[in-house]
Motif scaffolding. Structure first.
Motif, PDB file in Angstrom:
ATOM      1  N   GLU A 192       0.764  -1.215   0.123  1.00 16.23           N
ATOM      2  CA  GLU A 192       0.194   0.046  -0.149  1.00 16.23           C
ATOM      3  C   GLU A 192       0.860   1.176   0.102  1.00 16.23           C
ATOM      4  OE1 GLU A 192      -3.298   0.738  -0.424  1.00 16.23           O
ATOM      5  OE2 GLU A 192      -3.382  -1.583  -1.019  1.00 16.23           O
ATOM      6  N   GLU A 193       1.783   1.193   0.596  1.00 11.01           N
ATOM      7  CA  GLU A 193       3.049   2.466   0.712  1.00 11.01           C
ATOM      8  C   GLU A 193       3.583   2.353  -0.725  1.00 11.01           C
ATOM      9  OE1 GLU A 193       5.541   3.029   4.199  1.00 11.01           O
ATOM     10  OE2 GLU A 193       4.779   1.080   4.755  1.00 11.01           O
ATOM     11  N   GLY A 194       3.789   1.350  -1.382  1.00  5.24           N
ATOM     12  CA  GLY A 194       4.413   1.375  -2.661  1.00  5.24           C
ATOM     13  C   GLY A 194       3.019   1.967  -3.648  1.00  5.24           C
ATOM     14  N   ARG A 195       2.107   1.608  -3.430  1.00  2.00           N
ATOM     15  CA  ARG A 195       1.124   2.303  -4.276  1.00  2.00           C
ATOM     16  C   ARG A 195       0.862   3.506  -4.129  1.00  2.00           C
ATOM     17  NH1 ARG A 195      -2.819  -2.742  -3.010  1.00  2.00           N
ATOM     18  NH2 ARG A 195      -2.038  -4.340  -4.898  1.00  2.00           N
ATOM     19  N   ALA A 196       0.861   3.968  -2.854  1.00  2.00           N
ATOM     20  CA  ALA A 196       0.944   5.670  -2.628  1.00  2.00           C
ATOM     21  C   ALA A 196       1.969   6.546  -3.368  1.00  2.00           C
ATOM     22  CB  ALA A 196       0.604   5.765  -1.185  1.00  2.00           C
ATOM     23  N   LEU A 197       3.337   5.606  -2.989  1.00  2.00           N
ATOM     24  CA  LEU A 197       4.287   6.363  -3.870  1.00  2.00           C
ATOM     25  C   LEU A 197       4.299   6.532  -5.177  1.00  2.00           C
ATOM     26  CD1 LEU A 197       8.061   5.542  -2.807  1.00  2.00           C
ATOM     27  CD2 LEU A 197       7.343   5.840  -5.160  1.00  2.00           C
ATOM     28  N   ILE A 198       3.857   5.596  -5.911  1.00  2.00           N
ATOM     29  CA  ILE A 198       3.466   5.560  -7.366  1.00  2.00           C
ATOM     30  C   ILE A 198       2.485   6.680  -7.760  1.00  2.00           C
ATOM     31  CG2 ILE A 198       2.783   4.455  -9.442  1.00  2.00           C
ATOM     32  CD1 ILE A 198       5.881   3.798  -8.302  1.00  2.00           C
ATOM     33  N   GLY A 199       1.471   6.601  -6.853  1.00  2.00           N
ATOM     34  CA  GLY A 199       0.459   7.578  -6.996  1.00  2.00           C
ATOM     35  C   GLY A 199       0.709   8.920  -7.019  1.00  2.00           C
ATOM     36  N   LEU A 207       3.723  10.356  -8.111  1.00  2.00           N
ATOM     37  CA  LEU A 207       4.465  10.609  -9.179  1.00  2.00           C
ATOM     38  C   LEU A 207       3.837  11.715 -10.268  1.00  2.00           C
ATOM     39  CD1 LEU A 207       6.128   6.976 -10.002  1.00  2.00           C
ATOM     40  CD2 LEU A 207       7.005   8.908  -8.603  1.00  2.00           C
ATOM     41  N   PRO A 208       2.791  11.654 -10.668  1.00  2.00           N
ATOM     42  CA  PRO A 208       2.133  12.536 -11.488  1.00  2.00           C
ATOM     43  C   PRO A 208       2.141  14.056 -10.670  1.00  2.00           C
ATOM     44  CG  PRO A 208       0.644  10.968 -11.553  1.00  2.00           C
ATOM     45  CD  PRO A 208       1.522  10.534 -10.464  1.00  2.00           C
ATOM     46  N   VAL A 209       2.353  14.265  -9.611  1.00  2.00           N
ATOM     47  CA  VAL A 209       2.494  15.398  -8.876  1.00  2.00           C
ATOM     48  C   VAL A 209       3.784  15.921  -8.872  1.00  2.00           C
ATOM     49  CG1 VAL A 209       2.250  16.668  -6.718  1.00  2.00           C
ATOM     50  CG2 VAL A 209       0.556  14.899  -7.277  1.00  2.00           C
ATOM     51  N   LEU A 210       4.845  15.148  -9.083  1.00  2.00           N
ATOM     52  CA  LEU A 210       6.283  15.447  -8.881  1.00  2.00           C
ATOM     53  C   LEU A 210       6.608  15.946 -10.154  1.00  2.00           C
ATOM     54  CD1 LEU A 210       7.935  12.080  -7.476  1.00  2.00           C
ATOM     55  CD2 LEU A 210       7.645  14.480  -6.449  1.00  2.00           C
ATOM     56  N   PRO A 267       5.408  16.879 -14.434  1.00  2.00           N
ATOM     57  CA  PRO A 267       4.494  16.593 -15.764  1.00  2.00           C
ATOM     58  C   PRO A 267       4.526  15.630 -16.598  1.00  2.00           C
ATOM     59  CG  PRO A 267       5.028  18.771 -15.405  1.00  2.00           C
ATOM     60  CD  PRO A 267       5.720  18.233 -14.371  1.00  2.00           C
ATOM     61  N   ALA A 268       5.958  15.498 -16.616  1.00  2.00           N
ATOM     62  CA  ALA A 268       6.201  14.168 -17.320  1.00  2.00           C
ATOM     63  C   ALA A 268       5.908  12.694 -16.941  1.00  2.00           C
ATOM     64  CB  ALA A 268       7.842  14.014 -17.729  1.00  2.00           C
ATOM     65  N   LEU A 269       5.161  12.621 -15.689  1.00  2.00           N
ATOM     66  CA  LEU A 269       4.823  11.538 -15.343  1.00  2.00           C
ATOM     67  C   LEU A 269       3.363  11.101 -15.213  1.00  2.00           C
ATOM     68  CD1 LEU A 269       7.587  11.051 -12.409  1.00  2.00           C
ATOM     69  CD2 LEU A 269       7.609  10.258 -14.729  1.00  2.00           C
ATOM     70  N   ARG A 270       2.638  12.231 -15.870  1.00  2.00           N
ATOM     71  CA  ARG A 270       1.420  12.280 -15.613  1.00  2.00           C
ATOM     72  C   ARG A 270       0.344  11.109 -16.401  1.00  2.00           C
ATOM     73  NH1 ARG A 270       0.814  18.696 -16.121  1.00  2.00           N
ATOM     74  NH2 ARG A 270       0.902  19.032 -13.981  1.00  2.00           N
ATOM     75  N   HIS A 271       1.310  10.460 -17.462  1.00  2.00           N
ATOM     76  CA  HIS A 271       0.369   9.530 -18.076  1.00  2.00           C
ATOM     77  C   HIS A 271       0.974   8.188 -17.953  1.00  2.00           C
ATOM     78  CE1 HIS A 271      -1.731  12.795 -19.830  1.00  2.00           C
ATOM     79  NE2 HIS A 271      -0.634  13.422 -20.180  1.00  2.00           N
ATOM     80  N   ILE A 272       1.063   7.683 -16.497  1.00  2.00           N
ATOM     81  CA  ILE A 272       1.432   6.322 -16.354  1.00  2.00           C
ATOM     82  C   ILE A 272       0.241   5.388 -16.776  1.00  2.00           C
ATOM     83  CG2 ILE A 272       2.185   4.587 -14.740  1.00  2.00           C
ATOM     84  CD1 ILE A 272       4.013   6.917 -13.627  1.00  2.00           C
TER      85      ILE A 272
END
Length: 137
Positions: free
Chosen positions: A9-16, A18-21, A23-28
């Motif tokens: 669940e922590e890993g999911r939150a971390l990946i979730g 990423l789009p905030v970090l 703009p290049a990661l918005r479309h995973i």
């Protein structure tokens, strides 16, 4: 049925996040999120914090002028290898009065010397051989 890693669940939150970090990661792709979460969980299990994982990803992103065509693949690549967790910086040791191994067992003479005089006592003596009166034969 495979048991989920405890920190998934922590890993999911971390990946979730990423789009905030970036703009290049918005479309995973949503279909990659579980795979990426499992990779992120391996980092967490190795002792890395979510912040250090985010910093690693941000350092590895291309410059703003270079588009990221496959952000999920890039994150998979970046998280595939889990480095050893760096040791936290050790505080400088407080000044201790330990002698070097060469001087271990020495004592400062209690006699009258211009500078401190170290000597290696045989027993309980407090004065070096120069300060002890020589016994007559």
């Amino acid at each position: 049925m495979e048991k989920e890693p405890p920190r998934l669940e922590e890993g999911r939150a971390l990946i979730g996040t990423l789009p905030v970090l970036s703009p290049a990661l918005r479309h995973i792709p949503p279909g990659m999120r579980d795979e990426l979460a499992r990779l992120a969980t391996r980092w967490l299990d190795a002792g890395h914090t979510p912040t250090t994982v985010h910093e690693h990803i941000l350092r590895s992103l291309p410059g703003t002028s270079t588009p990221v065509h496959r952000p999920g693949g890039l994150i998979r690549y970046l998280l595939r290898h889990v480095p050893a967790r760096p040791l936290p910086p050790q505080p400088a040791p407080a000044h201790t009065h330990q002698l070097s191994p060469r001087l271990q067992g020495t004592r400062e003479c209690a006699g009258d010397h211009t500078q401190p005089m170290l000597f290696r006592p045989v027993g309980d003596e407090t004065h070096c051989a120069e300060c002890v009166p020589q016994a007559a034969p």
